[in-house]
Scaffold this motif. Structure first.
Motif, PDB file in Angstrom:
ATOM      1  N   ASN A   1      -1.436  -5.864  11.269  1.00 30.63           N
ATOM      2  CA  ASN A   1      -0.301  -4.991  10.985  1.00 30.63           C
ATOM      3  C   ASN A   1       0.925  -5.440  11.765  1.00 30.63           C
ATOM      4  O   ASN A   1       0.815  -6.129  12.793  1.00 30.63           O
ATOM      5  CB  ASN A   1      -0.633  -3.524  11.269  1.00 30.63           C
ATOM      6  CG  ASN A   1      -1.051  -3.293  12.703  1.00 30.63           C
ATOM      7  OD1 ASN A   1      -0.227  -3.256  13.603  1.00 30.63           O
ATOM      8  ND2 ASN A   1      -2.357  -3.142  12.932  1.00 30.63           N
TER       9      ASN A   1
ATOM     10  N   ARG B   1       5.368   5.192   1.088  1.00 31.71           N
ATOM     11  CA  ARG B   1       4.138   4.431   1.308  1.00 31.71           C
ATOM     12  C   ARG B   1       3.647   3.877  -0.022  1.00 31.71           C
ATOM     13  O   ARG B   1       3.547   4.611  -1.008  1.00 31.71           O
ATOM     14  CB  ARG B   1       3.074   5.330   1.934  1.00 31.71           C
ATOM     15  CG  ARG B   1       1.739   4.655   2.187  1.00 31.71           C
ATOM     16  CD  ARG B   1       0.738   5.610   2.824  1.00 31.71           C
ATOM     17  NE  ARG B   1       0.260   6.638   1.904  1.00 31.71           N
ATOM     18  CZ  ARG B   1       0.507   7.927   2.023  1.00 31.71           C
ATOM     19  NH1 ARG B   1       1.254   8.371   3.015  1.00 31.71           N
ATOM     20  NH2 ARG B   1       0.018   8.798   1.153  1.00 31.71           N
TER      21      ARG B   1
ATOM     22  N   VAL C   1       3.804  -2.983   7.704  1.00 27.43           N
ATOM     23  CA  VAL C   1       2.867  -3.582   6.754  1.00 27.43           C
ATOM     24  C   VAL C   1       1.490  -3.589   7.395  1.00 27.43           C
ATOM     25  O   VAL C   1       1.351  -3.755   8.617  1.00 27.43           O
ATOM     26  CB  VAL C   1       3.302  -5.013   6.357  1.00 27.43           C
ATOM     27  CG1 VAL C   1       3.358  -5.925   7.581  1.00 27.43           C
ATOM     28  CG2 VAL C   1       2.375  -5.596   5.291  1.00 27.43           C
ATOM     29  N   ASN C   2       0.465  -3.371   6.579  1.00 27.21           N
ATOM     30  CA  ASN C   2      -0.916  -3.350   7.048  1.00 27.21           C
ATOM     31  C   ASN C   2      -1.796  -4.097   6.048  1.00 27.21           C
ATOM     32  O   ASN C   2      -1.705  -3.877   4.836  1.00 27.21           O
ATOM     33  CB  ASN C   2      -1.410  -1.905   7.190  1.00 27.21           C
ATOM     34  CG  ASN C   2      -2.858  -1.853   7.651  1.00 27.21           C
ATOM     35  OD1 ASN C   2      -3.175  -2.178   8.775  1.00 27.21           O
ATOM     36  ND2 ASN C   2      -3.742  -1.439   6.761  1.00 27.21           N
TER      37      ASN C   2
ATOM     38  N   LEU D   1      -4.002  -3.410   1.267  1.00 27.65           N
ATOM     39  CA  LEU D   1      -2.644  -3.779   1.643  1.00 27.65           C
ATOM     40  C   LEU D   1      -1.765  -2.540   1.572  1.00 27.65           C
ATOM     41  O   LEU D   1      -1.796  -1.800   0.580  1.00 27.65           O
ATOM     42  CB  LEU D   1      -2.085  -4.857   0.713  1.00 27.65           C
ATOM     43  CG  LEU D   1      -0.609  -5.232   0.917  1.00 27.65           C
ATOM     44  CD1 LEU D   1      -0.406  -5.880   2.289  1.00 27.65           C
ATOM     45  CD2 LEU D   1      -0.128  -6.146  -0.198  1.00 27.65           C
TER      46      LEU D   1
ATOM     47  N   GLU E   1       0.392   1.413  -1.511  1.00 26.11           N
ATOM     48  CA  GLU E   1      -0.867   0.794  -1.092  1.00 26.11           C
ATOM     49  C   GLU E   1      -1.702   0.345  -2.281  1.00 26.11           C
ATOM     50  O   GLU E   1      -1.635   0.923  -3.371  1.00 26.11           O
ATOM     51  CB  GLU E   1      -1.694   1.781  -0.266  1.00 26.11           C
ATOM     52  CG  GLU E   1      -1.106   2.095   1.092  1.00 26.11           C
ATOM     53  CD  GLU E   1      -2.050   2.957   1.905  1.00 26.11           C
ATOM     54  OE1 GLU E   1      -2.488   2.517   2.979  1.00 26.11           O
ATOM     55  OE2 GLU E   1      -2.353   4.081   1.459  1.00 26.11           O
TER      56      GLU E   1
ATOM     57  N   LEU F   1       2.299  -0.955   2.497  1.00 26.14           N
ATOM     58  CA  LEU F   1       3.692  -1.125   2.900  1.00 26.14           C
ATOM     59  C   LEU F   1       4.255   0.249   3.233  1.00 26.14           C
ATOM     60  O   LEU F   1       3.992   1.224   2.522  1.00 26.14           O
ATOM     61  CB  LEU F   1       4.512  -1.767   1.778  1.00 26.14           C
ATOM     62  CG  LEU F   1       4.034  -3.128   1.270  1.00 26.14           C
ATOM     63  CD1 LEU F   1       4.891  -3.571   0.084  1.00 26.14           C
ATOM     64  CD2 LEU F   1       4.077  -4.176   2.379  1.00 26.14           C
ATOM     65  N   TYR F   2       5.049   0.328   4.312  1.00 25.67           N
ATOM     66  CA  TYR F   2       5.541   1.608   4.787  1.00 25.67           C
ATOM     67  C   TYR F   2       7.021   1.493   5.130  1.00 25.67           C
ATOM     68  O   TYR F   2       7.457   0.496   5.723  1.00 25.67           O
ATOM     69  CB  TYR F   2       4.758   2.053   6.022  1.00 25.67           C
ATOM     70  CG  TYR F   2       3.265   1.914   5.865  1.00 25.67           C
ATOM     71  CD1 TYR F   2       2.521   2.902   5.226  1.00 25.67           C
ATOM     72  CD2 TYR F   2       2.605   0.777   6.321  1.00 25.67           C
ATOM     73  CE1 TYR F   2       1.151   2.763   5.053  1.00 25.67           C
ATOM     74  CE2 TYR F   2       1.233   0.632   6.154  1.00 25.67           C
ATOM     75  CZ  TYR F   2       0.511   1.623   5.517  1.00 25.67           C
ATOM     76  OH  TYR F   2      -0.834   1.484   5.346  1.00 25.67           O
ATOM     77  N   GLN F   3       7.777   2.515   4.763  1.00 27.05           N
ATOM     78  CA  GLN F   3       9.206   2.551   5.064  1.00 27.05           C
ATOM     79  C   GLN F   3       9.572   3.960   5.536  1.00 27.05           C
ATOM     80  O   GLN F   3       9.065   4.948   5.002  1.00 27.05           O
ATOM     81  CB  GLN F   3      10.059   2.211   3.833  1.00 27.05           C
ATOM     82  CG  GLN F   3       9.676   0.926   3.124  1.00 27.05           C
ATOM     83  CD  GLN F   3       8.595   1.127   2.087  1.00 27.05           C
ATOM     84  OE1 GLN F   3       8.559   2.139   1.391  1.00 27.05           O
ATOM     85  NE2 GLN F   3       7.690   0.173   1.961  1.00 27.05           N
TER      86      GLN F   3
END
Length: 232
Positions: free
Chosen positions: A97, A148, A110-111, A131, A150, A133-135
């Protein structure tokens, strides 16, 4: 990113730990003139009671080895590998991450999860991938938006009992209420989320229901309230 804990990867890809301990070894660290940490390198060592153990003991410990580096106050990345016994087999997970503060008002994350294990009945090898993605956008101190996105692929049905790919997207609005005469911070928020299942074989059960009818997707709306003390 509070929304990470409600995502697919945290729920399906990564194990639950009944009890355990983590040890952190700081390899190096730099500070600015105000003694605020501006960069560091750190190793994680951990041991936990089983894998996916919410009650009791599953027969063996799970071990963790990780590395974290804060490159500068705006960017941090980390990687952790977990390996432990589950049933009659062994399961492992590589978790990567990163978090980037683009601006005081904008944070990105990101993870990536890569997991492996063994089928409970046949002991055949299994794999899963995740996978996220986060904002988070906070234009003012009392309001923020969090998004989010995913994807989780359960290639062999090891984590969801069905060979499928799950897609998820969520958007949340959060209001923070502070008053000088009241300790802490009150939070009010709302989130809309949509999940979709794709790639299932014909005849496999759908993971969602619309009333009593199976469906490939599910949309939920959540309201929440919180109180945080201290405020920071």
């Amino acid at each position: 990113f509070r929304s990470i804990t409600r995502g697919l990867n945290n729920t399906l890809s990564e194990p639950f730990f009944h009890a355990g301990a983590e040890f952190f070894l700081r390899l190096s660290e730099t500070e600015d003139a105000a003694h605020k940490v501006t960069s560091y390198r750190e190793i994680l060592l951990g041991a936990f009671n089983g894998w996916d153990s919410t009650l009791g003991h599953e027969g063996g410990p799970t071990f963790a080895l990780g590395y974290t580096q804060m490159v500068n106050p705006s960017f941090t990345y980390a990687g952790t590998y977990l390996l432990g016994k589950e049933g009659d087999g062994v399961q492992g997970l590589l978790n990567l991450n990163a978090a980037w503060t683009v601006h005081d008002s904008l944070n990105l994350g990101v993870n990536l999860d890569l997991g492996h294990g063994n089928d409970a009945e046949t002991q055949d090898p299994t794999l899963w991938f995740g996978l996220g993605l986060y904002q988070q956008f906070a234009p003012v101190s009392w309001f923020n938006l969090a998004a989010r996105e995913e994807v989780f692929t359960d290639r062999d049905g090891a984590r969801t009992s069905t060979e499928q790919t799950l897609l998820s997207a969520a958007l949340a609005a959060n209001f923070l209420i502070r008053h000088e005469d009241v300790p802490g911070t009150f939070g009010l928020g709302a989130e809309i989320r949509h999940d979709e299942s794709v790639g299932r074989e014909e005849g496999d059960a759908s993971p969602f229901l619309s009333g009593s009818d199976p469906t490939n997707g599910n949309t939920t709306f959540t309201l929440r309230a919180s109180w945080r003390y201290p405020s920071e």
